[in-house]
Design a protein around this motif. Structure first.
Motif, short mmCIF file in Angstrom:
data_model
loop_
_atom_site.label_atom_id
_atom_site.label_comp_id
_atom_site.label_asym_id
_atom_site.label_seq_id
_atom_site.Cartn_x
_atom_site.Cartn_y
_atom_site.Cartn_z
N SER A 1 0.84 -1.18 0.00
CA SER A 1 0.00 0.00 0.00
C SER A 1 0.88 1.25 0.00
N SER A 2 0.39 2.32 -0.63
CA SER A 2 1.25 3.49 -0.80
C SER A 2 0.45 4.76 -1.03
N LEU A 3 1.12 5.88 -0.82
CA LEU A 3 0.63 7.21 -1.18
C LEU A 3 1.69 7.88 -2.04
N SER A 4 1.28 8.61 -3.06
CA SER A 4 2.24 9.32 -3.89
C SER A 4 1.63 10.60 -4.44
N LEU A 5 2.50 11.51 -4.81
CA LEU A 5 2.09 12.77 -5.44
C LEU A 5 2.83 12.86 -6.76
N MET A 6 2.08 12.99 -7.85
CA MET A 6 2.67 12.94 -9.19
C MET A 6 2.35 14.21 -9.97
N HIS A 7 3.32 14.66 -10.75
CA HIS A 7 3.10 15.79 -11.67
C HIS A 7 3.34 15.30 -13.09
N ARG A 8 2.35 15.53 -13.98
CA ARG A 8 2.48 15.17 -15.38
C ARG A 8 2.39 16.42 -16.26
N TYR A 9 3.22 16.44 -17.27
CA TYR A 9 3.22 17.55 -18.23
C TYR A 9 3.16 16.96 -19.63
N ARG A 10 2.26 17.48 -20.46
CA ARG A 10 2.11 17.00 -21.83
C ARG A 10 1.96 18.19 -22.76
N ALA A 11 2.74 18.22 -23.85
CA ALA A 11 2.74 19.36 -24.77
C ALA A 11 2.41 18.93 -26.19
N PHE A 12 1.67 19.79 -26.89
CA PHE A 12 1.36 19.62 -28.31
C PHE A 12 1.64 20.95 -29.02
N ASN A 13 2.43 20.92 -30.08
CA ASN A 13 2.66 22.13 -30.87
C ASN A 13 3.31 21.77 -32.19
N GLY A 14 3.22 22.68 -33.16
CA GLY A 14 3.77 22.44 -34.49
C GLY A 14 2.81 21.67 -35.37
N TYR A 15 2.47 22.23 -36.53
CA TYR A 15 1.57 21.55 -37.47
C TYR A 15 2.38 20.73 -38.46
N GLN A 16 2.24 19.40 -38.36
CA GLN A 16 3.04 18.53 -39.23
C GLN A 16 2.73 18.76 -40.70
#
Length: 342
Positions: free
Chosen positions: A42-57
């Motif tokens: 059993s556990s507790l955690s604190l997570m930070h996620r970052y996701r980026a989208f840019n530039g038109y292919q």
């Protein structure tokens, strides 16, 4: 997230986790009682996620992990609308950035049965045609259970674990925010979705001496919200190839190579596919997990190796950081009413 009251509470919790007095891990034949330290605790955690989208292919534009003006951790203000209009007109400065600070809890009711809950605080920013929109708030809470079908972890050298599970993402986040003129903001920028998503997952973790592999794949379906919006069924797969480096003084390092793949046909309206924000992306990058007694620090970054062409900004990368505390659990609630032993 902004430095709001909710975030301050999460920050205090993180400091509390770091301040807890850790206990010594249980060893067997030179290996932890798990494929990674406390992976069955059993556990507790604190997570930070970052996701980026840019530039038109389709216009030949390059994407950047940190677009100009985007912040990987905290947006500049709690809620910002500088005349934003949801219009992707091909500007190379356009970007979408999604940040989540998430409190995660895992509790083992029995040796083979785990319950999980994720409580996210979302911070979403969209920048288009020189205008920016940032919305933050409580996101959609996720609850799920996993059953350990295979649990061969008390064997020196070769260890295996297979987990089957499922759960739901609940519509707890606000998805109805509007601008001063009463027009609703774009769905993906809202902290919540308004949909209930059911999902199934399979997780296999195996190791041979110090070399290990973790595979996780999931399938998800969503209901409609009150605006008849939903997303098409989606799949995601995560693979983590890691190596254990034991150090002196209860320290262990787990460098890894991590692969992430996601696919969905995008948004739906009244049950019909619109194709908006369809995704077919593969990302690859390094990771490092650090364990000291009951504490863990985790960091990873994945950059795109394949992105299907769309008329929206392309996937530019993903960053994950976490701190956690695991309990030395030897007894379980489902057997005789016993619970966690610290």
């Amino acid at each position: 997230m902004r430095p709001s009251l909710a975030y301050r509470l999460l920050a205090v919790l993180a400091l509390w986790l770091l301040a807890l007095a850790p206990t010594r891990a249980c060893d067997l034949c030179g290996c932890f009682m798990g494929i990674t330290p406390y992976d069955n605790q059993s556990s507790l955690s604190l997570m930070h996620r970052y996701r980026a989208f840019n530039g038109y292919q389709e216009l030949g534009q390059q994407h950047r992990f940190f677009p100009t003006g985007a912040r990987p951790f905290f947006p500049g203000s709690l809620q910002r609308d500088t005349g934003y209009k949801h219009d992707h007109d091909g500007s190379p400065t356009d970007y979408e950035v999604f940040r989540v600070v998430e409190l995660r809890a895992k509790y083992f009711l029995a040796q083979r049965l785990e319950l999980n809950a994720f409580v996210p605080y979302a911070m979403n920013t969209s920048y288009a045609s020189g205008q920016e929109l940032t919305l933050s708030g409580l996101g959609d809470v996720t609850v799920f259970a996993g059953y350990h079908v295979l649990r061969a972890i008390e064997t020196a050298g070769v260890q295996s674990r297979l987990i089957l599970g499922g759960g739901a993402k609940l519509p707890t986040g606000d998805y109805q925010r509007r601008n001063p003129l009463g027009r609703r903001y774009p769905t993906l920028t809202q902290p919540g979705t308004g949909t209930t998503d059911a999902f199934l997952y399979l997780n296999y973790i195996g190791s041979f001496h110090n070399l290990g592999l973790s595979l996780n794949t999931s399938y998800r379906r969503a209901t409609r919200n009150r605006f008849a919006e939903s997303t098409a069924p989606s799949t995601s797969t995560f693979a983590n190839l890691f190596y254990r480096l034991p150090l002196k003084g209860n320290w262990q390092l787990y460098p890894s190579a991590q692969f992430f793949y996601e696919k969905t046909k995008g948004e739906m309206f009244e049950g019909h596919l619109t194709g908006e924000h369809a995704m077919n992306n593969a990302l690859l990058g390094p990771g490092l997990d650090i364990y000291y007694k009951n504490l863990s620090l985790n960091a990873s970054a994945q950059l795109p190796v394949y992105t299907a062409r769309t008329d929206h900004p392309a996937s530019a990368g993903r960053l994950v950081m976490a701190v956690g505390y695991s309990f030395k659990q030897t007894k379980y609630l489902i057997k005789g009413g016993n619970s966690i032993v610290l």
